[in-house]
Motif scaffolding. Structure first.
Motif, mmCIF file in Angstrom:
data_model
loop_
_atom_site.group_PDB
_atom_site.id
_atom_site.type_symbol
_atom_site.label_atom_id
_atom_site.label_comp_id
_atom_site.label_asym_id
_atom_site.label_seq_id
_atom_site.Cartn_x
_atom_site.Cartn_y
_atom_site.Cartn_z
ATOM 1 N N ALA A 197 0.838 -1.197 0.000
ATOM 2 C CA ALA A 197 0.000 0.000 0.000
ATOM 3 C C ALA A 197 0.874 1.249 0.000
ATOM 4 O O ALA A 197 0.577 2.233 -0.679
ATOM 5 C CB ALA A 197 -0.933 0.001 1.205
ATOM 6 N N GLU A 198 1.977 1.205 0.767
ATOM 7 C CA GLU A 198 2.901 2.339 0.787
ATOM 8 C C GLU A 198 3.572 2.497 -0.567
ATOM 9 O O GLU A 198 3.732 3.615 -1.056
ATOM 10 C CB GLU A 198 3.947 2.137 1.885
ATOM 11 N N VAL A 199 3.974 1.381 -1.173
ATOM 12 C CA VAL A 199 4.591 1.427 -2.504
ATOM 13 C C VAL A 199 3.621 2.083 -3.479
ATOM 14 O O VAL A 199 3.999 2.995 -4.228
ATOM 15 C CB VAL A 199 4.982 0.011 -2.988
ATOM 16 N N LYS A 200 2.372 1.647 -3.458
ATOM 17 C CA LYS A 200 1.369 2.204 -4.370
ATOM 18 C C LYS A 200 1.207 3.704 -4.147
ATOM 19 O O LYS A 200 1.112 4.474 -5.100
ATOM 20 C CB LYS A 200 0.037 1.480 -4.159
ATOM 21 N N HIS A 201 1.208 4.123 -2.890
ATOM 22 C CA HIS A 201 1.072 5.542 -2.576
ATOM 23 C C HIS A 201 2.243 6.341 -3.159
ATOM 24 O O HIS A 201 2.040 7.387 -3.776
ATOM 25 C CB HIS A 201 1.004 5.734 -1.056
ATOM 26 N N VAL A 202 3.467 5.849 -2.983
ATOM 27 C CA VAL A 202 4.643 6.553 -3.490
ATOM 28 C C VAL A 202 4.608 6.592 -5.020
ATOM 29 O O VAL A 202 4.895 7.624 -5.633
ATOM 30 C CB VAL A 202 5.950 5.908 -2.979
ATOM 31 N N VAL A 203 4.235 5.472 -5.644
ATOM 32 C CA VAL A 203 4.144 5.414 -7.109
ATOM 33 C C VAL A 203 3.153 6.459 -7.615
ATOM 34 O O VAL A 203 3.448 7.218 -8.539
ATOM 35 C CB VAL A 203 3.723 3.994 -7.567
ATOM 36 N N GLU A 204 1.968 6.515 -6.993
ATOM 37 C CA GLU A 204 0.935 7.432 -7.457
ATOM 38 C C GLU A 204 1.276 8.885 -7.138
ATOM 39 O O GLU A 204 1.007 9.776 -7.934
ATOM 40 C CB GLU A 204 -0.407 7.060 -6.821
ATOM 41 N N THR A 205 1.874 9.127 -5.990
ATOM 42 C CA THR A 205 2.163 10.496 -5.561
ATOM 43 C C THR A 205 3.325 11.098 -6.333
ATOM 44 O O THR A 205 3.306 12.268 -6.694
ATOM 45 C CB THR A 205 2.479 10.514 -4.052
ATOM 46 N N HIS A 206 4.338 10.266 -6.604
ATOM 47 C CA HIS A 206 5.580 10.803 -7.162
ATOM 48 C C HIS A 206 5.876 10.322 -8.575
ATOM 49 O O HIS A 206 6.925 10.644 -9.116
ATOM 50 C CB HIS A 206 6.758 10.460 -6.243
ATOM 51 N N ASP A 207 4.974 9.516 -9.151
ATOM 52 C CA ASP A 207 5.159 9.044 -10.523
ATOM 53 C C ASP A 207 6.490 8.300 -10.676
ATOM 54 O O ASP A 207 7.249 8.549 -11.596
ATOM 55 C CB ASP A 207 5.068 10.224 -11.501
ATOM 56 N N LEU A 208 6.752 7.397 -9.729
ATOM 57 C CA LEU A 208 7.946 6.553 -9.786
ATOM 58 C C LEU A 208 7.527 5.131 -10.122
ATOM 59 O O LEU A 208 6.359 4.774 -10.014
ATOM 60 C CB LEU A 208 8.667 6.550 -8.432
ATOM 61 N N SER A 209 8.504 4.323 -10.481
ATOM 62 C CA SER A 209 8.212 2.907 -10.711
ATOM 63 C C SER A 209 8.052 2.216 -9.355
ATOM 64 O O SER A 209 8.588 2.682 -8.345
ATOM 65 C CB SER A 209 9.358 2.256 -11.483
ATOM 66 N N ALA A 236 12.283 11.154 -3.646
ATOM 67 C CA ALA A 236 11.461 10.966 -4.850
ATOM 68 C C ALA A 236 11.619 12.155 -5.787
ATOM 69 O O ALA A 236 11.701 11.979 -7.007
ATOM 70 C CB ALA A 236 9.996 10.779 -4.463
ATOM 71 N N LYS A 237 11.693 13.359 -5.228
ATOM 72 C CA LYS A 237 11.897 14.539 -6.068
ATOM 73 C C LYS A 237 13.245 14.471 -6.769
ATOM 74 O O LYS A 237 13.371 14.847 -7.930
ATOM 75 C CB LYS A 237 11.795 15.810 -5.231
ATOM 76 N N SER A 238 14.260 13.984 -6.068
ATOM 77 C CA SER A 238 15.583 13.902 -6.705
ATOM 78 C C SER A 238 15.579 12.836 -7.800
ATOM 79 O O SER A 238 16.258 12.989 -8.808
ATOM 80 C CB SER A 238 16.671 13.635 -5.668
ATOM 81 N N TYR A 239 14.824 11.747 -7.619
ATOM 82 C CA TYR A 239 14.686 10.753 -8.696
ATOM 83 C C TYR A 239 14.112 11.413 -9.939
ATOM 84 O O TYR A 239 14.584 11.218 -11.045
ATOM 85 C CB TYR A 239 13.717 9.630 -8.287
ATOM 86 N N LYS A 240 13.068 12.217 -9.761
ATOM 87 C CA LYS A 240 12.416 12.855 -10.907
ATOM 88 C C LYS A 240 13.352 13.854 -11.561
ATOM 89 O O LYS A 240 13.350 13.996 -12.791
ATOM 90 C CB LYS A 240 11.114 13.525 -10.462
ATOM 91 N N ASP A 241 14.159 14.541 -10.776
ATOM 92 C CA ASP A 241 15.098 15.520 -11.340
ATOM 93 C C ASP A 241 16.166 14.835 -12.191
ATOM 94 O O ASP A 241 16.692 15.434 -13.118
ATOM 95 C CB ASP A 241 15.787 16.317 -10.217
ATOM 96 N N GLU A 242 16.481 13.573 -11.870
ATOM 97 C CA GLU A 242 17.517 12.849 -12.620
ATOM 98 C C GLU A 242 17.018 12.382 -13.980
ATOM 99 O O GLU A 242 17.812 12.101 -14.849
ATOM 100 C CB GLU A 242 17.996 11.640 -11.800
ATOM 101 N N LYS A 243 15.714 12.270 -14.147
ATOM 102 C CA LYS A 243 15.158 11.754 -15.401
ATOM 103 C C LYS A 243 15.427 12.706 -16.551
ATOM 104 O O LYS A 243 15.412 13.891 -16.419
ATOM 105 C CB LYS A 243 13.648 11.521 -15.277
#
Length: 53
Positions: A12-24, A46-53
């Motif tokens: 459930a936490e994984v799903k929340h992070v995926v949906e909130t931050h658009d991560l895999s 999570a923000k730093s992951y997105k910045d690396e994309k």
């Protein structure tokens, strides 16, 4: 020490992070393993992951 097995409820936490931050799901699991339930750190990472994309 990192967990090797997901805790009960972690999906459930994984799903929340995926949906909130658009991560895999793998990225979300890595963040949860690394930071536990520290949502502030998870959000920052999570923000730093997105910045690396």
């Amino acid at each position: 020490m990192p967990r090797s097995r997901p805790l009960k409820g972690e999906e459930a936490e994984v799903k929340h992070v995926v949906e909130t931050h658009d991560l895999s799901p793998d990225q979300a699991r890595e963040l949860l393993r690394r930071h536990g339930n520290d949502w502030r750190k998870i959000d920052e990472a999570a923000k730093s992951y997105k910045d690396e994309k």
